[in-house]
Write a protein that holds these residues in place. Structure first.
Motif, PDB file in Angstrom:
ATOM      1  N   GLY A 232      35.219  12.016  32.566  1.00  0.00           N
ATOM      2  CA  GLY A 232      36.587  12.609  32.450  1.00  0.00           C
ATOM      3  C   GLY A 232      37.644  11.804  32.517  1.00  0.00           C
ATOM      4  O   GLY A 232      37.330  10.602  32.970  1.00  0.00           O
ATOM      5  N   ASP A 233      39.080  12.111  32.448  1.00  0.00           N
ATOM      6  CA  ASP A 233      40.023  11.206  32.423  1.00  0.00           C
ATOM      7  C   ASP A 233      40.158  10.483  33.874  1.00  0.00           C
ATOM      8  O   ASP A 233      39.854  11.202  34.744  1.00  0.00           O
ATOM      9  CB  ASP A 233      41.369  12.033  32.112  1.00  0.00           C
ATOM     10  N   THR A 234      40.602   9.351  33.823  1.00  0.00           N
ATOM     11  CA  THR A 234      40.866   8.654  35.232  1.00  0.00           C
ATOM     12  C   THR A 234      42.134   9.177  36.052  1.00  0.00           C
ATOM     13  O   THR A 234      42.688   8.261  36.274  1.00  0.00           O
ATOM     14  CB  THR A 234      40.711   7.156  34.744  1.00  0.00           C
ATOM     15  N   SER A 240      38.552  14.101  41.279  1.00  0.00           N
ATOM     16  CA  SER A 240      38.181  14.899  42.501  1.00  0.00           C
ATOM     17  C   SER A 240      37.506  16.078  42.191  1.00  0.00           C
ATOM     18  O   SER A 240      36.617  16.416  42.756  1.00  0.00           O
ATOM     19  CB  SER A 240      39.802  15.076  43.311  1.00  0.00           C
ATOM     20  N   LYS A 241      37.968  16.769  41.043  1.00  0.00           N
ATOM     21  CA  LYS A 241      37.287  17.935  40.697  1.00  0.00           C
ATOM     22  C   LYS A 241      35.979  17.787  40.316  1.00  0.00           C
ATOM     23  O   LYS A 241      35.067  18.558  40.716  1.00  0.00           O
ATOM     24  CB  LYS A 241      38.078  18.623  39.528  1.00  0.00           C
ATOM     25  N   ILE A 256      27.568   8.393  44.995  1.00  0.00           N
ATOM     26  CA  ILE A 256      28.456   8.505  44.088  1.00  0.00           C
ATOM     27  C   ILE A 256      28.935   7.122  43.466  1.00  0.00           C
ATOM     28  O   ILE A 256      29.255   6.237  44.219  1.00  0.00           O
ATOM     29  CB  ILE A 256      29.739   9.227  44.543  1.00  0.00           C
ATOM     30  N   VAL A 257      28.610   6.840  42.134  1.00  0.00           N
ATOM     31  CA  VAL A 257      28.932   5.689  41.414  1.00  0.00           C
ATOM     32  C   VAL A 257      29.819   5.976  40.281  1.00  0.00           C
ATOM     33  O   VAL A 257      29.512   6.836  39.468  1.00  0.00           O
ATOM     34  CB  VAL A 257      27.756   4.838  41.078  1.00  0.00           C
ATOM     35  N   ALA A 263      35.709   6.630  42.832  1.00  0.00           N
ATOM     36  CA  ALA A 263      35.440   6.073  44.300  1.00  0.00           C
ATOM     37  C   ALA A 263      36.597   6.499  45.188  1.00  0.00           C
ATOM     38  O   ALA A 263      36.155   6.850  46.338  1.00  0.00           O
ATOM     39  CB  ALA A 263      35.320   4.809  44.174  1.00  0.00           C
ATOM     40  N   GLU A 264      37.914   6.206  44.856  1.00  0.00           N
ATOM     41  CA  GLU A 264      38.907   6.448  45.792  1.00  0.00           C
ATOM     42  C   GLU A 264      38.910   8.101  45.951  1.00  0.00           C
ATOM     43  O   GLU A 264      39.501   8.312  47.079  1.00  0.00           O
ATOM     44  CB  GLU A 264      40.216   6.078  44.960  1.00  0.00           C
ATOM     45  N   ALA A 265      38.896   8.794  44.833  1.00  0.00           N
ATOM     46  CA  ALA A 265      38.811  10.307  45.237  1.00  0.00           C
ATOM     47  C   ALA A 265      37.845  10.871  45.870  1.00  0.00           C
ATOM     48  O   ALA A 265      37.869  11.627  46.815  1.00  0.00           O
ATOM     49  CB  ALA A 265      38.927  11.037  43.703  1.00  0.00           C
TER      50      ALA A 265
END
Length: 365
Positions: A232-234, A240-241, A256-257, A263-265
């Motif tokens: 997905g787009d960054t 987040s979705k 989660i990697v 990572a921020e989301a």
């Protein structure tokens, strides 16, 4: 073997000689600036499997004239590209050249990136620096620009064209591998299996395909089970979705990697679900948000590709080519992993824009 590439443009110049000669600077000035910086040089260039040598990179002192550089980014949605922008803008100022930057708005906007670059060239750009949306999708454009005698520098993301003049980038395959190796070492083969969701970034981008291969290869002989791969787009909303959907599908997830934006989301999403202790987070590149996450213990680790330095080198490469000076065709900073062990000692200025830095779209115009 360590070589040196100095501000005179000559290879093989020993660093001690450079310091002794001064090259227009005192030793204190050199020590306080970003250079000399340890990079790797691929030879033959443009092939990540080529042999490498280690080089002390030192830029030109000043350009011979105020060359016009066009810079194209996929977007300016996150602090990773802000750091590249800082490196490019600051080096353009230091060298005394003009810089005009355009950003396409996201990894779905290949046609917009192409038209923006075409406009840049039509408006007199003498060199073009491209952070590519697509590994293959810009090749026709590069062919056209190359045919006009305008050098094209491939920065950060990767372009497959052989008509590129220079590359300032690292192996995102190795970036993905370093993230994978970090998790694999914590969970070696034979230990209890862990479930990992992997978020490599936007499908079709060269850096994403490389990062995906590097990560998957690094974890295949370990206790890591990749239960989901989500492209997905960054943008933060998109990531987040993807994280939300994955947690819904895999309530027993361990890791989660993915991208820095992933990572921020993930940090606030995990906090809101009460999963911060259960699900660990690793990024495969480095941003201020990842930096803060590591400092706070919310993100375990991330490799850094010294993003600011890649931007600086791309500008220096462009000027060297325009002035007919010796240059490294394919250079990239050495990679290393940031974790709680070295978060307070690594070179921040090589990886992150200064606090409070806002996007710079033009220099000297």
């Amino acid at each position: 073997m360590t070589a040196s590439f100095g501000r005179t443009g000559s290879r093989g110049l020993a660093l001690a000689t450079l310091l002794a000669a001064g090259a227009g600077f005192g030793g204190a000035a050199l020590a306080a600036d970003w250079y000399p910086y340890t990079v790797e040089s691929w030879n033959p260039p443009f092939d990540m499997s080529s042999p490498r040598t280690t080089v002390d990179y030192v830029p030109l002192k000043k350009a011979d004239k105020p060359w016009q550089l066009c810079v194209s980014f996929p977007h300016m949605k996150d602090a990773y590209w802000l750091a590249v922008d800082y490196g490019i803008a600051d080096e353009a100022k230091a060298l005394g050249v003009k810089m005009h930057l355009v950003e396409a708005g996201g990894y779905t906007e290949l046609n917009k990136q192409i038209s923006q670059i075409e406009d840049c060239v039509a408006n007199g750009a003498q060199a073009v620096i491209i952070g590519a949306i697509s590994y293959d999708g810009l090749n026709n454009l590069v062919h056209e620009i190359h045919g006009k005698g305008i050098p094209v520098i491939d920065v950060i993301n990767g372009i497959s064209s052989k008509e590129i003049s220079a590359k300032s980038l690292v192996s995102f395959g190795e970036m993905g591998a370093k993230a994978g190796e970090y998790v694999a070492k914590l969970h070696p083969k034979g230990s209890k299996a862990v479930k990992v969701a992997w978020f490599p970034g936007p499908a079709g981008a060269g850096w994403v395909e490389a990062g995906n291969k590097g990560f998957m290869d690094a974890v295949k002989d370990s206790a890591v089970q990749v239960v989901e791969t989500k492209y997905g787009d960054t943008g933060k909303e998109v990531q987040s979705k993807l994280v939300e959907d994955t947690l819904q599908a895999h309530p027993d997830l361990d890791y989660i990697v993915g991208t820095a934006v992933t990572a921020e989301a993930a940090v606030p999403v995990l906090r809101s679900r009460g999963l911060s202790d259960q699900v660990k987070v690793v990024s495969y590149y480095f941003t201020p948000g990842v930096y803060q996450g590591i400092r706070r213990g919310q993100i375990l680790a991330a490799p850094t590709d010294s993003t600011v330095i890649q931007g600086r080198i791309a500008v220096d490469q462009a000027v060297r080519i325009l002035e007919g000076k010796d240059y490294i065709k394919h250079a990239g900073p050495k990679l290393y992993v940031i974790s709680k062990d070295n978060i307070n000692s690594f070179d921040r200025a090589a990886a992150l824009a200064p606090d409070g830095f806002t996007p710079v779209f033009s220099v000297g115009e």
